[in-house]
Design a protein around this motif. Sequence first.
Motif, PDB file in Angstrom:
ATOM      1  N   PRO A   1     119.762  48.729 -49.769  1.00 58.20           N
ATOM      2  CA  PRO A   1     119.508  48.207 -48.445  1.00 58.20           C
ATOM      3  C   PRO A   1     119.713  49.028 -47.315  1.00 58.20           C
ATOM      4  N   GLY A   2     118.828  48.896 -46.194  1.00 60.93           N
ATOM      5  CA  GLY A   2     118.742  49.610 -44.783  1.00 60.93           C
ATOM      6  C   GLY A   2     120.048  49.172 -44.204  1.00 60.93           C
ATOM      7  N   PRO A   3     120.579  49.947 -43.323  1.00 57.39           N
ATOM      8  CA  PRO A   3     122.031  49.926 -42.449  1.00 57.39           C
ATOM      9  C   PRO A   3     121.752  48.633 -41.499  1.00 57.39           C
ATOM     10  N   LEU A   4     122.759  47.871 -41.474  1.00 58.18           N
ATOM     11  CA  LEU A   4     122.800  46.955 -40.346  1.00 58.18           C
ATOM     12  C   LEU A   4     123.945  47.288 -39.582  1.00 58.18           C
ATOM     13  N   PRO A   5     123.802  47.604 -38.043  1.00 47.95           N
ATOM     14  CA  PRO A   5     124.980  47.861 -37.201  1.00 47.95           C
ATOM     15  C   PRO A   5     126.087  46.784 -37.104  1.00 47.95           C
ATOM     16  N   GLY A   6     127.266  47.083 -37.175  1.00 40.93           N
ATOM     17  CA  GLY A   6     128.231  45.914 -37.289  1.00 40.93           C
ATOM     18  C   GLY A   6     128.563  45.115 -38.751  1.00 40.93           C
ATOM     19  N   TRP A   7     127.688  45.545 -39.573  1.00 42.17           N
ATOM     20  CA  TRP A   7     127.730  44.734 -40.949  1.00 42.17           C
ATOM     21  C   TRP A   7     127.511  45.679 -42.234  1.00 42.17           C
ATOM     22  N   THR A   8     128.421  45.352 -43.250  1.00 36.79           N
ATOM     23  CA  THR A   8     128.162  46.185 -44.503  1.00 36.79           C
ATOM     24  C   THR A   8     127.362  45.290 -45.461  1.00 36.79           C
ATOM     25  N   LEU A   9     126.421  45.657 -45.950  1.00 35.07           N
ATOM     26  CA  LEU A   9     125.390  45.061 -46.979  1.00 35.07           C
ATOM     27  C   LEU A   9     125.236  45.602 -48.049  1.00 35.07           C
ATOM     28  N   THR A  10     125.516  44.801 -49.255  1.00 37.20           N
ATOM     29  CA  THR A  10     125.989  45.331 -50.566  1.00 37.20           C
ATOM     30  C   THR A  10     125.015  44.530 -51.689  1.00 37.20           C
ATOM     31  N   ASP A  11     124.418  45.080 -52.423  1.00 41.76           N
ATOM     32  CA  ASP A  11     123.730  44.280 -53.733  1.00 41.76           C
ATOM     33  C   ASP A  11     124.996  44.210 -54.727  1.00 41.76           C
ATOM     34  N   LEU A  12     125.004  42.659 -55.358  1.00 45.91           N
ATOM     35  CA  LEU A  12     125.992  42.453 -56.334  1.00 45.91           C
ATOM     36  C   LEU A  12     125.467  42.462 -57.404  1.00 45.91           C
ATOM     37  N   PRO A  13     126.424  42.645 -58.497  1.00 41.34           N
ATOM     38  CA  PRO A  13     125.945  42.615 -59.915  1.00 41.34           C
ATOM     39  C   PRO A  13     125.493  41.096 -60.101  1.00 41.34           C
ATOM     40  N   ALA A  14     124.437  40.745 -60.976  1.00 40.97           N
ATOM     41  CA  ALA A  14     124.059  39.251 -61.161  1.00 40.97           C
ATOM     42  C   ALA A  14     123.217  39.281 -62.503  1.00 40.97           C
ATOM     43  N   PRO A  15     123.280  38.280 -63.374  1.00 40.93           N
ATOM     44  CA  PRO A  15     122.663  38.128 -64.601  1.00 40.93           C
ATOM     45  C   PRO A  15     121.115  38.522 -64.239  1.00 40.93           C
ATOM     46  N   ALA A  16     120.425  38.389 -65.557  1.00 32.36           N
ATOM     47  CA  ALA A  16     119.083  38.894 -65.705  1.00 32.36           C
ATOM     48  C   ALA A  16     118.299  37.718 -65.030  1.00 32.36           C
ATOM     49  N   GLY A  17     117.323  37.775 -64.205  1.00 29.99           N
ATOM     50  CA  GLY A  17     116.479  36.968 -63.672  1.00 29.99           C
ATOM     51  C   GLY A  17     117.135  36.345 -62.315  1.00 29.99           C
ATOM     52  N   TYR A  18     118.175  36.946 -61.805  1.00 27.55           N
ATOM     53  CA  TYR A  18     118.821  36.659 -60.615  1.00 27.55           C
ATOM     54  C   TYR A  18     119.050  38.068 -59.652  1.00 27.55           C
ATOM     55  N   ALA A  19     119.235  37.933 -58.420  1.00 30.48           N
ATOM     56  CA  ALA A  19     119.521  38.930 -57.473  1.00 30.48           C
ATOM     57  C   ALA A  19     120.718  38.259 -56.316  1.00 30.48           C
TER      58      ALA A  19
END
Length: 241
Positions: free
Chosen positions: A207-225
């Motif tokens: 993900p792109g940077p967001l000032p003031g926030w930390t954004l992270t992709d989480l592990p998810a099952p197949a077919g989900y994000a």
Amino acid sequence: MIERVNQLGSDAPESGGLPRGRSVAVWSLDTTLRRVGGRAVDGAWTVLDAGERDRAERLVRAADRQRYLASHLGLRILLGGCLGLAPEEVSLVREDCPCCGGPHGRPAVAGGAVHFSLSHSGNLAYFAFAGTPVGVDVEETPGASAMADVLSSLHPDETAELTALPGPERRAALGRLWSRKEAYLKGTGTGLAKGLADPYIGAAPAPGPLPGWTLTDLPAPAGYAAALAVADPAPGRSRTG
């Protein structure tokens, strides 16, 4: 970065207490379970508050009602573990909306001892708990119709990124982007009131940077994000809430 998503199942979970410092606890739940955290989902009516019961009763489809009851029962069990309370003793309120000031902003615990977020999609729910504002989102991989509906509503650079991808990759990338957007907008409390165009978050693998926030992709099952957005602690403030 969150590398592990705890699984809330049929048995009572081990309580981790309040999140400390910059720690974030993330849990997932299969919302088709008939028992959640040691409690029967059919008995959730005695645990939820009047507003939650009213929303559950308004759901026409039995499957939707099951998902709602399971996810909100799970939320109360996990919050109770953080706060040292029984699930039915957890008092939920709404913060003021940051857009209009009305009483329909982020869901919160009375007293603000912990920040939390809940999301459910398909048969899966995600929960997040932190000492600063937090948003979590899980999304099923969107179909072609969803892609067509939302593509023009995004930031122009995000639309360009998605349209440059082959069809199968485009759907997965949209699910990834959508979960990031929703997580951030839940964390801020604005929701979809201001649309999806801003801010730019991006559909790339990171993900792109967001000032003031930390954004992270989480592990998810197949077919989900799934994604997590956590507000950075304000300078000079305690990081525990």
